[in-house]
Design a protein around this motif. Structure first.
Motif, PDB file in Angstrom:
ATOM      1  N   GLN A 177       0.868  -1.105  -0.244  1.00 14.78           N
ATOM      2  CA  GLN A 177       0.162   0.079  -0.160  1.00 14.78           C
ATOM      3  C   GLN A 177       0.946   1.176   0.003  1.00 14.78           C
ATOM      4  N   GLN A 178       1.934   1.316   0.692  1.00 17.22           N
ATOM      5  CA  GLN A 178       2.934   2.451   0.640  1.00 17.22           C
ATOM      6  C   GLN A 178       3.269   2.618  -0.776  1.00 17.22           C
ATOM      7  N   VAL A 179       3.822   1.585  -1.293  1.00 18.46           N
ATOM      8  CA  VAL A 179       4.183   2.011  -2.729  1.00 18.46           C
ATOM      9  C   VAL A 179       3.121   2.539  -3.479  1.00 18.46           C
ATOM     10  N   TRP A 180       1.904   2.046  -3.440  1.00 17.13           N
ATOM     11  CA  TRP A 180       1.066   2.910  -4.201  1.00 17.13           C
ATOM     12  C   TRP A 180       0.550   4.322  -3.937  1.00 17.13           C
ATOM     13  N   ASN A 181       0.765   4.427  -2.503  1.00 17.20           N
ATOM     14  CA  ASN A 181       0.610   5.852  -1.938  1.00 17.20           C
ATOM     15  C   ASN A 181       1.639   6.864  -2.435  1.00 17.20           C
ATOM     16  N   THR A 182       2.580   6.274  -2.465  1.00 22.45           N
ATOM     17  CA  THR A 182       3.948   7.019  -2.915  1.00 22.45           C
ATOM     18  C   THR A 182       3.850   7.257  -4.517  1.00 22.45           C
ATOM     19  N   VAL A 183       3.565   6.333  -5.226  1.00 19.16           N
ATOM     20  CA  VAL A 183       3.492   6.498  -6.707  1.00 19.16           C
ATOM     21  C   VAL A 183       2.417   7.398  -6.828  1.00 19.16           C
ATOM     22  N   ASN A 184       1.279   7.524  -6.289  1.00 26.71           N
ATOM     23  CA  ASN A 184       0.000   8.436  -6.742  1.00 26.71           C
ATOM     24  C   ASN A 184       0.421   9.657  -6.293  1.00 26.71           C
ATOM     25  N   LEU A 185       1.267   9.968  -5.057  1.00 29.34           N
ATOM     26  CA  LEU A 185       1.602  11.294  -4.727  1.00 29.34           C
ATOM     27  C   LEU A 185       2.584  11.721  -5.756  1.00 29.34           C
ATOM     28  N   LEU A 186       3.573  11.119  -6.270  1.00 27.86           N
ATOM     29  CA  LEU A 186       4.245  11.590  -7.277  1.00 27.86           C
ATOM     30  C   LEU A 186       3.502  11.895  -8.563  1.00 27.86           C
ATOM     31  N   LEU A 187       2.437  10.987  -8.987  1.00 25.13           N
ATOM     32  CA  LEU A 187       1.804  11.266 -10.182  1.00 25.13           C
ATOM     33  C   LEU A 187       0.981  12.561 -10.178  1.00 25.13           C
ATOM     34  N   ARG A 188       0.421  12.579  -8.959  1.00 24.70           N
ATOM     35  CA  ARG A 188      -0.490  13.969  -8.679  1.00 24.70           C
ATOM     36  C   ARG A 188       0.290  15.196  -9.092  1.00 24.70           C
ATOM     37  N   LEU A 189       1.680  15.220  -8.905  1.00 29.38           N
ATOM     38  CA  LEU A 189       2.418  16.531  -9.214  1.00 29.38           C
ATOM     39  C   LEU A 189       2.344  16.955 -10.644  1.00 29.38           C
ATOM     40  N   ASP A 190       2.095  15.762 -11.494  1.00 29.10           N
ATOM     41  CA  ASP A 190       1.990  16.182 -13.080  1.00 29.10           C
ATOM     42  C   ASP A 190       0.656  15.712 -13.623  1.00 29.10           C
ATOM     43  N   ARG A 191      -0.475  15.730 -12.541  1.00 31.39           N
ATOM     44  CA  ARG A 191      -1.670  15.472 -13.146  1.00 31.39           C
ATOM     45  C   ARG A 191      -2.478  16.691 -13.969  1.00 31.39           C
ATOM     46  N   ASP A 192      -3.175  16.241 -14.766  1.00 36.13           N
ATOM     47  CA  ASP A 192      -3.908  17.377 -15.549  1.00 36.13           C
ATOM     48  C   ASP A 192      -5.231  17.402 -14.739  1.00 36.13           C
ATOM     49  N   TRP A 193      -5.531  18.459 -13.813  1.00 34.60           N
ATOM     50  CA  TRP A 193      -6.747  18.574 -13.185  1.00 34.60           C
ATOM     51  C   TRP A 193      -8.022  19.168 -13.898  1.00 34.60           C
ATOM     52  N   LYS A 194      -8.318  18.416 -14.941  1.00 33.56           N
ATOM     53  CA  LYS A 194      -9.421  18.705 -15.749  1.00 33.56           C
ATOM     54  C   LYS A 194     -10.901  18.609 -14.741  1.00 33.56           C
ATOM     55  N   VAL A 195     -11.725  19.118 -15.102  1.00 27.96           N
ATOM     56  CA  VAL A 195     -13.100  19.143 -14.310  1.00 27.96           C
ATOM     57  C   VAL A 195     -14.245  18.628 -15.333  1.00 27.96           C
TER      58      VAL A 195
END
Length: 103
Positions: A85-103
């Motif tokens: 679970q920690q791997v997924w949390n870390t990966v998602n945190l990193l990916l969130r930094l470059d996420r396209d925050w479309k609505v």
């Protein structure tokens, strides 16, 4: 792909090439996950540069896939029940930094 393969193998401390095909499939899956999570079109990173944070997330996720191929362990740190679970949390945190925050 070859540059990511080299980086994933460095992360895994893996010197042989027996599993290169398997690792390349894990990299493909990790990149696909990154593109989906970041709300960008499939194949985006084949045509565009991958930010360093996304690249690190892909390296970590492909390494995790390799180390926990049975799907039930946390890989190298399997002595910790929350390692997977920690791997997924870390990966998602990193990916969130470059996420396209479309609505």
């Amino acid at each position: 792909m070859s540059e990511l393969l080299t980086k994933v193998k460095e992360n895994l401390i893996l010197e042989h090439s027996v599993d290169d095909g398997l690792i390349e499939r894990f990299i493909t899956a990790a990149v696909s996950y990154a593109e989906s999570y970041q709300h960008i079109e499939a194949g985006y990173y084949t045509e565009n540069a991958m930010p360093a944070t996304t690249e690190q997330a892909v390296i970590m996720l492909a390494s995790h896939f390799y180390e926990s191929r049975d799907g039930s362990t946390g890989g190298f740190f399997a002595d910790n029940v929350q390692a997977g679970q920690q791997v997924w949390n870390t990966v998602n945190l990193l990916l969130r930094l470059d996420r396209d925050w479309k609505v």
